[in-house]
Design a protein around this motif. Structure first.
Motif, short mmCIF file in Angstrom:
data_model
loop_
_atom_site.label_atom_id
_atom_site.label_comp_id
_atom_site.label_asym_id
_atom_site.label_seq_id
_atom_site.Cartn_x
_atom_site.Cartn_y
_atom_site.Cartn_z
N ARG A 189 13.81 -37.10 -22.10
CA ARG A 189 14.40 -38.42 -22.29
C ARG A 189 13.52 -39.51 -21.69
O ARG A 189 13.59 -40.67 -22.09
CB ARG A 189 15.79 -38.47 -21.64
CG ARG A 189 16.80 -37.52 -22.25
CD ARG A 189 18.10 -37.54 -21.47
NE ARG A 189 19.04 -36.54 -21.97
CZ ARG A 189 19.91 -36.77 -22.93
NH1 ARG A 189 19.95 -37.94 -23.51
NH2 ARG A 189 20.74 -35.83 -23.33
N GLU A 191 10.28 -40.00 -21.81
CA GLU A 191 9.29 -40.56 -22.72
C GLU A 191 9.96 -41.50 -23.73
O GLU A 191 9.41 -42.57 -24.04
CB GLU A 191 8.54 -39.45 -23.45
CG GLU A 191 7.44 -39.96 -24.38
CD GLU A 191 6.39 -40.81 -23.67
OE1 GLU A 191 5.83 -41.73 -24.31
OE2 GLU A 191 6.13 -40.57 -22.47
N HIS A 192 11.13 -41.12 -24.22
CA HIS A 192 11.87 -42.03 -25.11
C HIS A 192 12.16 -43.35 -24.40
O HIS A 192 12.00 -44.43 -24.97
CB HIS A 192 13.18 -41.39 -25.56
CG HIS A 192 13.01 -40.22 -26.49
ND1 HIS A 192 12.52 -40.35 -27.76
CD2 HIS A 192 13.28 -38.90 -26.31
CE1 HIS A 192 12.49 -39.16 -28.35
NE2 HIS A 192 12.93 -38.27 -27.48
N ARG A 195 8.87 -45.52 -23.87
CA ARG A 195 8.42 -46.21 -25.10
C ARG A 195 9.35 -47.36 -25.46
O ARG A 195 8.90 -48.44 -25.87
CB ARG A 195 8.36 -45.21 -26.25
CG ARG A 195 7.27 -44.15 -26.11
CD ARG A 195 7.30 -43.17 -27.26
NE ARG A 195 6.30 -42.13 -27.10
CZ ARG A 195 6.15 -41.10 -27.95
NH1 ARG A 195 6.94 -41.00 -29.01
NH2 ARG A 195 5.21 -40.19 -27.73
N ALA A 196 10.66 -47.14 -25.31
CA ALA A 196 11.61 -48.20 -25.64
C ALA A 196 11.45 -49.37 -24.67
O ALA A 196 11.53 -50.54 -25.08
CB ALA A 196 13.02 -47.65 -25.59
N GLY A 323 14.10 -45.46 -31.02
CA GLY A 323 14.10 -44.13 -30.41
C GLY A 323 15.20 -43.85 -29.42
O GLY A 323 15.12 -42.86 -28.68
N LEU A 324 16.25 -44.67 -29.38
CA LEU A 324 17.30 -44.48 -28.37
C LEU A 324 18.62 -44.03 -28.98
O LEU A 324 19.63 -43.96 -28.27
CB LEU A 324 17.52 -45.77 -27.59
CG LEU A 324 16.33 -46.27 -26.76
CD1 LEU A 324 16.68 -47.60 -26.10
CD2 LEU A 324 15.93 -45.24 -25.71
#
Length: 378
Positions: A189, A191-192, A195-196, A323-324
């Motif tokens: 989670r 990395e998600h 990036r967000a 991506g969330l």
């Protein structure tokens, strides 16, 4: 803005600590993977106990970390998880620990030197016959890390999270994510989230970013709304703006449903409202309802909505990082708060207040002062 410009404005540390969060979270994921065996050995025997109570505690921003985490962890772990500020534990420990049940006290502490953090641990030890401690801190030299009690595990966040600025930014998100991972699982989670958060920063930060544009409109007050775990996020967001503007901009935080029950009276024609959308489909219905109501009353340009997907009323300001969609609300909170931090920074700059030290006279301090710890009556 250059680091020299930000330094001249007294905001360089705060700006850096907001923007380096995605990088810090990636380091944190590596650290937790390396310590996975140690963490598992400490937690597995505790989490196997059906009667275990988990208490998430801290003061101020650290208390809000617990409020963000408690709803999701209670559901994930299928057990009682309570968010209780250290300030409540210290003022009435016999009520907070009235049930002498096996307890895991999870302490969030940026410095680990605040008197309530230390006293909460001591009261847990004196009031409970079976207590373990998970300490999440950003300062390896703080008293909480050094004076570790028996039956404890101390996890120190990566270097750079012990914010040099006045307000908690990277310390808050790092401890929040660390707790979510060690108790709830899934380091992927991170990395998600990283990036967000980079997308949020690309929209919000900089002299021409959305935060600066909103700050330039000189709103007289700001309201933050969220449901469930995101109510804790709303409170933390309001605190950031209050802290970094030294109280120059009045704020309010409430749940989406609770806002109508009196607090809605704070709205004026010069109010900015931020609404955080839950990833729970049912909860989100109520978040979207308040978005529609606020945009009707205030106008679309005065309501900023932040969510993993666009609201049904997408006519106004909307921030939707990619991506969330599959993450829980605690992870959303870590990403969404970056927008609130950046907004607070830009409001402080617009008011000519140095966010690294908004209270040069010492009226409010980075590590709380002036607390007298009174002995319990016999």
């Amino acid at each position: 803005m250059s680091s020299e410009d930000l330094s001249a404005l007294g905001a360089a540390s705060t700006a850096e600590e907001i923007t380096h969060q995605p990088a810090v979270w990636r380091l944190l994921a590596q650290d937790l993977q390396e310590r996975a065996d140690t963490v598992r050995a400490f937690l597995e025997p505790l989490l196997s106990r059906a009667d275990l109570r988990i208490v998430l505690t801290g003061a101020g921003t650290s208390a809000y970390a617990g409020q963000v985490l408690a709803p999701g962890l209670s559901r994930t772990l299928s057990r009682r998880v309570d968010a209780v500020p250290t300030t409540d534990i210290v003022s009435h420990p016999q009520q907070i620990f009235a049930e002498d049940v096996p307890t895991l006290l999870v302490s969030f502490a940026r410095s680990g030197d605040s008197p309530e953090s230390l006293a909460a641990v001591q009261f847990a030890e004196s009031q409970l016959s079976d207590v373990h401690h998970l300490v999440l801190t950003c300062n390896p030299d703080g008293a909480l890390a050094r004076q570790r009690p028996e039956r404890s595990l101390v996890l120190v966040m990566p270097e750079g999270t012990n914010d040099r600025g006045f307000a908690m930014t990277s310390s808050f998100t790092s401890m929040l994510l660390a707790c979510r991972i060690v108790l709830g699982g899934n380091t992927g989670r991170m990395e998600h989230a990283a990036r967000a958060a980079e997308q949020v920063l690309s929209v919000m930060s900089g002299p021409d970013g959305l935060a600066a544009q909103l700050a330039a409109r000189e709103f007289e007050r700001v309201v933050y709304l969220g449901s469930g775990a995101l109510t804790g996020l709303a409170r933390e967001s309001a605190l950031k703006l209050t802290e970094l503007t030294a109280g120059a901009v009045p704020t309010w935080a409430e749940s989406a449903l609770g806002f109508r029950h009196g607090p809605k009276a704070v709205l004026t024609g010069s109010t900015l409202a931020l609404v955080y959308l839950s990833n729970d489909p049912y909860t989100r219905l109520y978040d979207e309802d308040i978005v529609t109501e606020l945009r009707t009353q205030l106008g679309s340009s005065q309501v900023l909505v932040i969510g993993a997907s666009a609201p049904r009323d997408a006519t106004g300001l909307t921030l939707v990082p990619d991506g969330l969609g599959a993450v829980d609300d605690a992870v959303l909170a870590a990403v969404f708060v970056v927008a609130a931090q950046e907004l607070a920074l830009r409001f402080s700059l617009a008011h000519g207040i140095g966010s690294d030290n908004p209270f040069p006279g010492g009226q409010v301090n980075r590590v709380v002062q002036g607390v007298t710890l009174h002995p319990l009556p016999a």
